[in-house]
Design a protein around this motif. Structure first.
Motif, PDB file in Angstrom:
ATOM      1  N   ALA A  70       0.841  -1.217   0.000  1.00 32.95           N
ATOM      2  CA  ALA A  70       0.000   0.000   0.000  1.00 32.95           C
ATOM      3  C   ALA A  70       0.870   1.258   0.000  1.00 32.95           C
ATOM      4  O   ALA A  70       0.478   2.287  -0.550  1.00 32.95           O
ATOM      5  CB  ALA A  70      -0.931  -0.013   1.204  1.00 32.95           C
ATOM      6  N   GLY A  98       2.382   2.889  -3.818  1.00 33.98           N
ATOM      7  CA  GLY A  98       1.644   3.641  -4.840  1.00 33.98           C
ATOM      8  C   GLY A  98       1.559   2.938  -6.184  1.00 33.98           C
ATOM      9  O   GLY A  98       1.532   3.607  -7.224  1.00 33.98           O
ATOM     10  N   VAL A  99       1.510   1.626  -6.171  1.00 36.40           N
ATOM     11  CA  VAL A  99       1.369   0.885  -7.443  1.00 36.40           C
ATOM     12  C   VAL A  99      -0.055   1.048  -7.967  1.00 36.40           C
ATOM     13  O   VAL A  99      -1.017   1.014  -7.193  1.00 36.40           O
ATOM     14  CB  VAL A  99       1.725  -0.603  -7.208  1.00 36.40           C
ATOM     15  CG1 VAL A  99       1.290  -1.466  -8.373  1.00 36.40           C
ATOM     16  CG2 VAL A  99       3.230  -0.728  -6.989  1.00 36.40           C
ATOM     17  N   LYS A 100      -0.177   1.249  -9.284  1.00 35.72           N
ATOM     18  CA  LYS A 100      -1.507   1.540  -9.861  1.00 35.72           C
ATOM     19  C   LYS A 100      -1.834   0.590 -11.001  1.00 35.72           C
ATOM     20  O   LYS A 100      -0.931  -0.021 -11.576  1.00 35.72           O
ATOM     21  CB  LYS A 100      -1.534   2.963 -10.421  1.00 35.72           C
ATOM     22  CG  LYS A 100      -1.409   4.020  -9.356  1.00 35.72           C
ATOM     23  CD  LYS A 100      -1.647   5.407  -9.934  1.00 35.72           C
ATOM     24  CE  LYS A 100      -1.539   6.452  -8.851  1.00 35.72           C
ATOM     25  NZ  LYS A 100      -0.207   6.581  -8.282  1.00 35.72           N
ATOM     26  N   LYS A 101      -3.122   0.519 -11.311  1.00 36.71           N
ATOM     27  CA  LYS A 101      -3.614  -0.280 -12.444  1.00 36.71           C
ATOM     28  C   LYS A 101      -2.787   0.032 -13.684  1.00 36.71           C
ATOM     29  O   LYS A 101      -2.460   1.194 -13.953  1.00 36.71           O
ATOM     30  CB  LYS A 101      -5.077   0.114 -12.694  1.00 36.71           C
ATOM     31  CG  LYS A 101      -5.826  -0.810 -13.629  1.00 36.71           C
ATOM     32  CD  LYS A 101      -7.288  -0.371 -13.684  1.00 36.71           C
ATOM     33  CE  LYS A 101      -8.030  -0.987 -14.843  1.00 36.71           C
ATOM     34  NZ  LYS A 101      -8.461  -2.312 -14.700  1.00 36.71           N
ATOM     35  N   MET A 156       0.308  -0.746 -14.242  1.00 33.96           N
ATOM     36  CA  MET A 156       1.761  -0.884 -14.035  1.00 33.96           C
ATOM     37  C   MET A 156       2.151  -2.358 -14.144  1.00 33.96           C
ATOM     38  O   MET A 156       1.348  -3.246 -13.871  1.00 33.96           O
ATOM     39  CB  MET A 156       2.161  -0.348 -12.643  1.00 33.96           C
ATOM     40  CG  MET A 156       2.257   1.169 -12.598  1.00 33.96           C
ATOM     41  SD  MET A 156       2.585   1.805 -10.937  1.00 33.96           S
ATOM     42  CE  MET A 156       4.274   1.301 -10.660  1.00 33.96           C
ATOM     43  N   ARG A 200      -4.143  -6.912  -6.318  1.00 40.65           N
ATOM     44  CA  ARG A 200      -5.416  -6.268  -5.932  1.00 40.65           C
ATOM     45  C   ARG A 200      -5.465  -4.797  -6.370  1.00 40.65           C
ATOM     46  O   ARG A 200      -6.538  -4.214  -6.451  1.00 40.65           O
ATOM     47  CB  ARG A 200      -5.633  -6.367  -4.413  1.00 40.65           C
ATOM     48  CG  ARG A 200      -5.903  -7.782  -3.943  1.00 40.65           C
ATOM     49  CD  ARG A 200      -6.156  -7.776  -2.419  1.00 40.65           C
ATOM     50  NE  ARG A 200      -6.079  -9.116  -1.869  1.00 40.65           N
ATOM     51  CZ  ARG A 200      -5.417  -9.452  -0.762  1.00 40.65           C
ATOM     52  NH1 ARG A 200      -4.767  -8.539  -0.059  1.00 40.65           N
ATOM     53  NH2 ARG A 200      -5.408 -10.697  -0.339  1.00 40.65           N
ATOM     54  N   THR A 201      -4.293  -4.189  -6.639  1.00 43.20           N
ATOM     55  CA  THR A 201      -4.273  -2.783  -7.093  1.00 43.20           C
ATOM     56  C   THR A 201      -4.701  -2.676  -8.560  1.00 43.20           C
ATOM     57  O   THR A 201      -4.919  -1.578  -9.060  1.00 43.20           O
ATOM     58  CB  THR A 201      -2.857  -2.160  -6.994  1.00 43.20           C
ATOM     59  OG1 THR A 201      -1.999  -2.811  -7.944  1.00 43.20           O
ATOM     60  CG2 THR A 201      -2.269  -2.276  -5.610  1.00 43.20           C
ATOM     61  N   GLY A 202      -4.747  -3.811  -9.268  1.00 49.09           N
ATOM     62  CA  GLY A 202      -5.088  -3.784 -10.683  1.00 49.09           C
ATOM     63  C   GLY A 202      -3.861  -3.797 -11.582  1.00 49.09           C
ATOM     64  O   GLY A 202      -3.977  -3.869 -12.805  1.00 49.09           O
ATOM     65  N   ALA A 203      -2.662  -3.721 -10.984  1.00 51.53           N
ATOM     66  CA  ALA A 203      -1.423  -3.785 -11.781  1.00 51.53           C
ATOM     67  C   ALA A 203      -1.247  -5.203 -12.342  1.00 51.53           C
ATOM     68  O   ALA A 203      -1.889  -6.149 -11.878  1.00 51.53           O
ATOM     69  CB  ALA A 203      -0.239  -3.409 -10.898  1.00 51.53           C
ATOM     70  N   ASP A 220       7.864  -1.810 -14.595  1.00 55.72           N
ATOM     71  CA  ASP A 220       7.924  -0.499 -13.942  1.00 55.72           C
ATOM     72  C   ASP A 220       8.540  -0.651 -12.555  1.00 55.72           C
ATOM     73  O   ASP A 220       9.197   0.258 -12.055  1.00 55.72           O
ATOM     74  CB  ASP A 220       6.501   0.072 -13.777  1.00 55.72           C
ATOM     75  CG  ASP A 220       5.846   0.290 -15.119  1.00 55.72           C
ATOM     76  OD1 ASP A 220       6.260   1.227 -15.822  1.00 55.72           O
ATOM     77  OD2 ASP A 220       4.941  -0.503 -15.477  1.00 55.72           O
TER      78      ASP A 220
END
Ligand SMILES: C[S@@+](CC[C@H](N)C(=O)[O-])C[C@H]1O[C@@H](n2cnc3c(N)ncnc32)[C@H](O)[C@@H]1O
Length: 270
Positions: A29, A32-35, A37, A55-58, A104
């Motif tokens: 958390a 800052g990993v995002k969808k 990536m 779960r972050t969508g990455a 990334d």
């Protein structure tokens, strides 16, 4: 067979990983990993951090040398219905399935540090990470007074000396080694930063039972108990570990264990 594979398939690290979930989730958390990536989790075990990343969508790839842990990770992903994560068996020192500049974020918490050739590991992590991407490693610190460094120190005192040329995984917990290894892979020192971070282990049973879990399921401790038995020193090892776990336990409840361990968090800007 690769001795690392033998070591980590000997036990069942999922039993330890299940006591590491809170800190694994908090660490992910914080990044800052995002969808969208692309993230590589090396020495991912059963997905302690890889599943929260997913779960972050990455898009996540988890690589681990132990097939039993790869299978456990894929099963956890299937149960959660996560289609954006795949676990593969592989060696952090030879990521031949991964293209140059693909990720990334290349991440490894207490994983790649255990691979046998640290310079190859650094080189592979740099190779597969995009220019402008990041590498983050979490490494246990040699001689640190907290839990895991002490378990590994105590365990190694009971185990026969390693073969000549063996480089201790704990050397990844020393800043100058990290700088040298990434330096050899083309990363200048000013692009590497360090932080002493904390990881919390929470088990729903007593410190004594927690020692039994390490004794029965954690490869390095299993080997130590096997060697200690041959020298009639099992009770001594058991007592040393129970003393250690009791000393560090901060849980107010007698049937729970909560222990904080320090590690070296390494961030590399590629
Ligand atoms: C202490 S566990 C940590 C697992 C996971 N990162 C976690 O936080 O739960 C170390 C992991 O590194 C893996 N490992 C050891 N040597 C490896 C190598 N050469 N390549 C890939 N994984 C390796 C082990 O199989 C094990 O899953």
């Amino acid at each position: 067979m690769n001795p690392n594979k033998v070591l980590w398939e000997k036990g069942d690290f999922t039993k330890i990983a299940s006591t590491m979930r809170d800190s694994g989730e908090e660490l992910v958390a914080s990044l800052g990993v995002k969808k969208g990536m692309k993230v590589l989790d090396l020495g991912c075990g059963d997905g302690n951090t890889a599943i929260p990343f997913a779960r972050t969508g990455a898009d996540i790839i988890g690589v681990d040398i132990a097939q039993n842990l790869v299978d456990a990770g894929n099963e956890r992903a299937r149960k959660e219905g996560l289609g954006n994560i795949r676990f593969f068996e592989g060696d952090a020192a030879d990521l031949n399935g991964q293209k140059d500049g693909e990720f990334d974020l290349t991440f490894s918490i207490f994983g790649a540090m255990f691979a046998s050739n640290p310079f190859k590991v650094a080189n592979e992590m740099v190779r597969v990470t995009k220019k402008g991407g990041k590498i983050i490693m979490g490494n246990w610190i040699p001689n640190d007074p907290t839990l895991v460094a002490q378990i590994l120190k105590i365990s190694s005192a009971y185990t026969p000396p390693p073969p000549e040329g063996f480089i201790s995984p704990m050397t990844w917990g020393v800043e100058k080694n990290v700088i040298e290894r990434f330096g050899a892979a083309g990363i200048p020192e000013e692009k590497i930063s360090f932080e002493r971070a904390l990881f919390i282990f929470r088990a729903p049973y007593s410190p004594k039972e927690y020692v039994s879990v390490f004794k029965n399921f954690y490869g390095p401790t299993m080997n130590a108990f096997d060697a200690a038995a041959k020298n009639d020193k099992s009770d001594e090892l058991q007592k040393e570990l129970e003393d250690l776990f009791n000393k560090h336990n901060t849980s107010a409840s007698t049937d729970k264990t909560e222990i904080t361990a320090a590690y070296l968090k390494v961030t590399v800007q590629c």
